[in-house]
Design an enzyme around this catalytic site. Structure first.
Site, PDB file in Angstrom:
ATOM      1  N   TYR A 153      44.122 -57.244  18.197  1.00  0.00           N
ATOM      2  CA  TYR A 153      45.302 -56.846  17.612  1.00  0.00           C
ATOM      3  C   TYR A 153      46.635 -57.100  18.471  1.00  0.00           C
ATOM      4  O   TYR A 153      46.527 -56.581  19.754  1.00  0.00           O
ATOM      5  CB  TYR A 153      44.944 -55.498  17.098  1.00  0.00           C
ATOM      6  CG  TYR A 153      46.448 -54.645  16.672  1.00  0.00           C
ATOM      7  CD1 TYR A 153      46.375 -54.184  15.289  1.00  0.00           C
ATOM      8  CD2 TYR A 153      47.222 -54.040  17.564  1.00  0.00           C
ATOM      9  CE1 TYR A 153      47.450 -53.923  14.654  1.00  0.00           C
ATOM     10  CE2 TYR A 153      48.371 -53.421  17.040  1.00  0.00           C
ATOM     11  CZ  TYR A 153      48.517 -53.385  15.489  1.00  0.00           C
ATOM     12  OH  TYR A 153      49.574 -52.766  14.918  1.00  0.00           O
ATOM     13  N   GLU A 241      53.322 -57.315  13.203  1.00  0.00           N
ATOM     14  CA  GLU A 241      52.010 -56.842  13.363  1.00  0.00           C
ATOM     15  C   GLU A 241      51.324 -57.961  13.048  1.00  0.00           C
ATOM     16  O   GLU A 241      51.145 -58.446  11.943  1.00  0.00           O
ATOM     17  CB  GLU A 241      51.676 -55.768  12.499  1.00  0.00           C
ATOM     18  CG  GLU A 241      50.431 -55.181  12.748  1.00  0.00           C
ATOM     19  CD  GLU A 241      49.896 -53.953  11.875  1.00  0.00           C
ATOM     20  OE1 GLU A 241      49.611 -53.072  12.585  1.00  0.00           O
ATOM     21  OE2 GLU A 241      50.482 -53.941  10.661  1.00  0.00           O
TER      22      GLU A 241
END
Length: 432
Positions: A153, A241
């Protein structure tokens, strides 16, 4: 315990209420009017990334079954992923009005891509995040399917606590980052970036290492991190993101899925990006409200709420519900309001056939209550308002505003506070 209506409103208002400002303080002489967030489809975000050197899957966009078939042939990939392009999540488990199940499909046969696209384009796709009837699919993305050997991530966002950008990463990707932060906080890594100096090679390398990239992949990941940061600055993003930020068995670091949030106040210098804004999935009334810098959210009750500020809107929804009523919607004026906006707001609210009463709840800080009162009386006269109207005003020029309302000769019910306003609104509907 919050009411179901308020919970729905909170979900819809989360971006407005929690949006971090880019600067810790603003001059009081400057008024900023927040606007709705820019919505980009997945293929648009990926094109922005690809155009700026960020590694994504090869893909084409099609708006017909024949185009999708030709795109699949051009890709010449071992496996192809076909994705319906709508803004809502949960596409993989969605259902089309054509009967097709799933908005995301994998196949090795280009002919199958054409057949599937025929059942997608022009049909509504219903997911857990769409209205019951679903959202019409106008385009599909035909992309190369890549195997993922490991998922991490990565996000870049503006953080008010450090007055600038922050890199956030975790070696556990492909899952909800909030879950990782709660269960394994030691797996969340941060790098604060000096907005003047920019990202340092050492920071990108350290983040790549913390994400678990080894050998040549470490340098490749660090290079991608720097390119993502440069994109973040170039497009005036508030958040980029990437989840998952992964590696393939062939040794490539790829941004497989990304969400980009933009600073709406930068629209004047990001015209090309804002021109891509997809408003087709909005309710027509939302688009109409946006023309006048108004934020409108539809709910399922019969008392319209006309407020200024997301927090006040949620409180208004709660107190109506607690007094036995149900909000039909609310409309947020924001700051720097003009009389014309008040008029347009009433025009929008009264156009909703569900509305049986209107509650105006204004706390005048930046907003001048007298302007609101003049706008209300003008709207009542010109629109010949036929539903009960309850008004609660507090703050700047409130006494002048109250005089305007009381001397108007119009059937406007004044309230002394929010509790009183809610009770009177609910009672006015009950009398019908």
């Amino acid at each position: 315990m919050a009411s179901p209506v308020a919970a729905q409103a909170r979900k819809l208002l989360r971006d407005l209420a929690l949006r971090p400002p880019l600067l810790a303080a603003r001059s009081q002489a400057v008024q900023l009017t927040p606007r709705r967030w820019l919505n980009l489809q997945e293929y648009q975000s990926k094109k922005l990334m690809s155009d700026n050197g960020v590694k994504v899957q090869r893909f084409f966009v099609a708006d017909s079954a024949n185009e999708a078939l030709e795109a699949a042939k051009r890709l010449n990939a071992k496996e192809i992923v076909l994705k319906a392009q709508i803004l809502a999540g949960g596409r993989g488990k969605g259902v089309f009005s054509s009967g097709l199940k799933g908005g995301v499909h994998l196949t090795k046969d280009p002919q199958v891509v054409g057949q599937l696209a025929k059942q997608m384009i022009g049909y509504n796709l219903a997911t857990k995040q769409t209205p019951k009837e679903g959202v019409k699919v106008n385009k599909v993305m035909v992309a190369e399917a890549l195997d993922i050997s490991r998922e991490t991530y990565l996000a870049i966002l503006m953080d008010r606590s450090c007055n600038g950008p922050v890199l956030v990463g975790s070696p556990q990707g492909g899952v909800d980052i909030e879950e990782v932060a709660a269960s394994n906080p030691e797996l969340i890594f941060k790098e604060e970036i000096d907005i003047i100096e920019g990202i340092k090679d050492s920071q990108a390398q350290r983040m790549a290492e913390n994400l678990g990239f080894l050998g040549p992949l470490k340098n490749q990941a660090a290079d991608q991190i720097k390119k993502l940061y440069n994109l973040f600055l170039k497009i005036d993003a508030t958040q980029v993101e990437v989840n998952p930020f992964g590696e393939t068995p062939e040794g490539q670091v790829v941004c497989f899925d990304a969400k980009i949030n933009f600073d709406d106040n930068a629209e004047f210098r990001q015209k090309d990006i804002f021109a891509m804004d997809d408003k087709s999935e909005n309710e027509p009334i939302e688009n109409e409200a946006a023309k006048y810098d108004l934020k409108y959210i539809g709910l399922d009750g019969n008392i319209a709420c006309f407020v200024n500020g997301a927090g006040l809107a949620m409180a208004t929804c709660d107190i109506i519900f607690l007094n036995g009523g149900k909000p039909a919607n609310f409309l947020d004026l924001g700051g720097g309001v003009k009389e014309a906006q008040v008029y347009q707001a009433f025009k929008l609210l009264t156009a909703d056939p569900k509305v049986e009463a209107i509650l105006v709840n204004i706390f005048g800080g930046i907003v001048n209550c007298a302007i609101i009162a003049n706008g209300i009386t003008k709207a009542c006269r010109e629109l010949e308002l036929k539903v009960p109207l309850v008004v609660r005003l507090e703050g700047t020029n409130v006494h002048e505003a109250q005089n305007i309302l009381s001397n108007s000769g119009l059937p406007i019910t004044s309230a002394v506070d929010l509790e009183d306003a809610a009770k009177k609104s609910v009672a006015s509907v009950a009398k019908k």
